[in-house]
Structure formats: C-alpha cells, structure tokens
Design an enzyme around this catalytic site. Structure first.
Site, mmCIF file in Angstrom:
data_model
loop_
_atom_site.group_PDB
_atom_site.id
_atom_site.type_symbol
_atom_site.label_atom_id
_atom_site.label_comp_id
_atom_site.label_asym_id
_atom_site.label_seq_id
_atom_site.Cartn_x
_atom_site.Cartn_y
_atom_site.Cartn_z
ATOM 1 N N LYS A 53 0.849 -1.199 0.000
ATOM 2 C CA LYS A 53 0.000 0.000 0.000
ATOM 3 C C LYS A 53 0.889 1.256 0.000
ATOM 4 O O LYS A 53 1.900 1.261 -0.689
ATOM 5 C CB LYS A 53 -0.983 -0.047 1.167
ATOM 6 C CG LYS A 53 -1.769 -1.367 1.174
ATOM 7 C CD LYS A 53 -2.905 -1.389 2.125
ATOM 8 C CE LYS A 53 -3.620 -2.740 2.034
ATOM 9 N NZ LYS A 53 -4.777 -2.833 2.908
ATOM 10 N N HIS A 75 -8.512 -3.150 -6.158
ATOM 11 C CA HIS A 75 -8.414 -3.343 -4.705
ATOM 12 C C HIS A 75 -9.525 -2.548 -4.017
ATOM 13 O O HIS A 75 -9.934 -1.480 -4.508
ATOM 14 C CB HIS A 75 -7.037 -2.883 -4.216
ATOM 15 C CG HIS A 75 -6.816 -3.203 -2.766
ATOM 16 N ND1 HIS A 75 -7.291 -2.399 -1.758
ATOM 17 C CD2 HIS A 75 -6.221 -4.258 -2.165
ATOM 18 C CE1 HIS A 75 -6.979 -2.949 -0.588
ATOM 19 N NE2 HIS A 75 -6.328 -4.073 -0.815
ATOM 20 N N GLU A 121 -9.561 -0.589 -1.669
ATOM 21 C CA GLU A 121 -9.252 0.814 -1.380
ATOM 22 C C GLU A 121 -9.317 1.674 -2.643
ATOM 23 O O GLU A 121 -9.602 2.869 -2.564
ATOM 24 C CB GLU A 121 -7.880 0.901 -0.679
ATOM 25 C CG GLU A 121 -7.989 0.379 0.752
ATOM 26 C CD GLU A 121 -6.747 -0.287 1.307
ATOM 27 O OE1 GLU A 121 -5.653 -0.094 0.747
ATOM 28 O OE2 GLU A 121 -6.878 -1.024 2.309
#
Ligand code: PGA
Length: 259
Positions: free
Chosen positions: A20, A104, A106
């Site tokens: 990330k 993803h 996010e």
C-alpha cells in the site's frame, strides 16, 4: 503442524505483499525489500510477489535477479496521454513488473467501478502482465446478497477476457470487512467462496474457469496463513500489514514453509 490427509498445501503458494502507501521513505523500502528477499530465498512453500508504491519499483527491481517478482498496486486502463497522476501497465512492465493488482477495495472506495476493472484487466493482459483482480463484499448478512455482489464484480471484471487467457488471471477474494481487521475470514467460508467464484467464472467462460488461480486476502499473518492455504481452497494469499513488517513477513513465510 500435522495436516489431515485430505488437505495439502498448494504446490507453491503465491504470496503477494501489498505494501500500500508504505513505507514512508525509499531507505525503509529497501530495508523491507532486503528482509523480504532473505525470507523469500529460504521460503520452501512460497513464491513471493511484492507490490511496493510505484515510485520505489524501478529502483528496487533494478539489477535484482532473484526469486521475488514485482506487482503494481494499480495502473491506468489507458496506454499514454493526458492522464495526470497515472502510470500505465506498459510503464510498469518497463520497470520489470509482472503482476498488476486491479480493483483493490481501497481503489474501489476511491471510485473505481467494475467497468474500470474490466478495462484494466484487458489492458494488463494485452501488455503481458498477470492481472490480480480483487473482489469482495463490504458486509455479510444472512440473505446471501454478498454472493450476488461478488458475482457482479466477476462478471463485469472478466467479461472481455478470452477463455484461453483465464490461466493468466488471478482472482483475489478480499472481503472488505476482513481487510485491516482483527481477524481473517475462516478457511471454511473461503472454501465455499472459492467454489462459488469458480462457478461464476464457469458460467461466464466455461471449462477454462478451472485454470483461474484464487487468492484470499484480509488480515493474513503467520498464525492463520497455513490453515487458509490448506483448507481454504486457494492458491495463495494477498497480504497487507504483515508484508510491510520485516519480522512479520519472515514469520509468515516460515509458517508456510513449516506447514
Ligand atoms: P491486510 O490487507 O492484510 O492488512 O488486512 C490486505 C489487503 O488490503 O490487501
């Protein structure tokens, strides 16, 4: 750990570390990569892929000829042009990247749609990268709506993939409620979800669905990884927090090797 005879680890588990937006400096990224490299070299049961922030990628991959492969955390569905802030899969490939994480949770929370993931899966494949399409519901109730949610993500995301290319596609099932949480989903529930995912892809593309690799992601660490790999009907794991800590990644890879 002794395994019941009906369960075996996947030949080599694919462990994808999603860093990330970590760590904060390139110096620390290099330290993390060196620790991961060391752990990966002695890891018996795992093939390791790391997805660092794209700004660190080229520098980390430069001159490296070891066992670890690289992934981008996201890339554009476009090739070049006026797309401020974006990078392309072709640029990632030029930095020796082989995998692309797509959709993803996010990124989806920031506005990425199923249609976007469809275009990105297609672009990753056409650039010769392996797409890792992330799917997963936000919450689970008793009515089973999470299955319909995941089916929609799969149907749209994989719509344009030629069946013959499905062997190059990886699905990462990450229930949003288990990402960054206190504990992972149970291997039994993952087993059920793996069967469901394959069934959805079978409905879409037929027999070629059997070639798709499925990963689990969400709060994986050294304590729960072996059981997920042996009982969850998965080929590997997508790992967030545990992949960004030099001790935890070592313990995780050791636990898989000892299982
Ligand atoms: P986590 O993240 O392992 O920290 O839960 C997983 C992911 O978001 O890919």
């Amino acid at each position: 750990m002794t395994l019941p005879s009906c369960y075996t680890l996947p030949m080599k588990a694919l462990i994808v570390g999603n860093w990330k937006m970590n760590p904060a400096t390139y110096k620390d990224a290099k330290l993390l990569f060196d620790a991961t490299k060391k752990a990966a070299e002695s890891a018996k049961g795992a093939t390791v892929v790391v997805a660092p922030p794209s700004l660190y990628l080229r520098e980390l991959s430069k001159g490296y000829r070891g066992k670890i492969a690289f992934a981008v955390q996201n890339a554009s569905a476009e090739t070049t042009g006026a797309h401020t802030g974006e990078i392309s899969f072709a640029m990632a490939k030029d930095a020796r990247v082989e995998f692309g994480i797509i959709g993803h949770a996010e990124r989806r929370a920031a506005g990425e749609t199923n249609e976007d993931t469809k275009l990105k899966v297609k672009m990753a494949l056409s650039e010769g990268l392996t797409p890792i399409l992330c799917v997963g519901e936000h919450s689970r109730g008793t009515s089973g709506t999470h299955f319909a949610f995941v089916r929609d993500q799969l149907r749209t995301g994989l719509m344009d993939v030629e069946p013959a290319n499905l062997k190059k596609v990886i699905i990462a099932y990450e229930p949003v409620w288990a990402i960054g949480a206190a504990s992972a989903m149970s291997p039994r529930d993952m087993h059920e979800m793996s069967i469901f995912i394959r069934k959805c892809i079978f409905e879409l593309h037929g027999e070629a669905a059997h070639a798709v690799r499925i990963l689990y992601g969400g709060s994986i660490d050294a304590t729960n990884a072996p059981a997920m790999l042996t009982e969850g009907d998965v080929s590997g794991l997508l790992v967030g927090r545990a992949s960004t800590d030099t001790t935890h990644i070592k313990e995780l890879l050791q636990a898989i090797g000892n299982a």
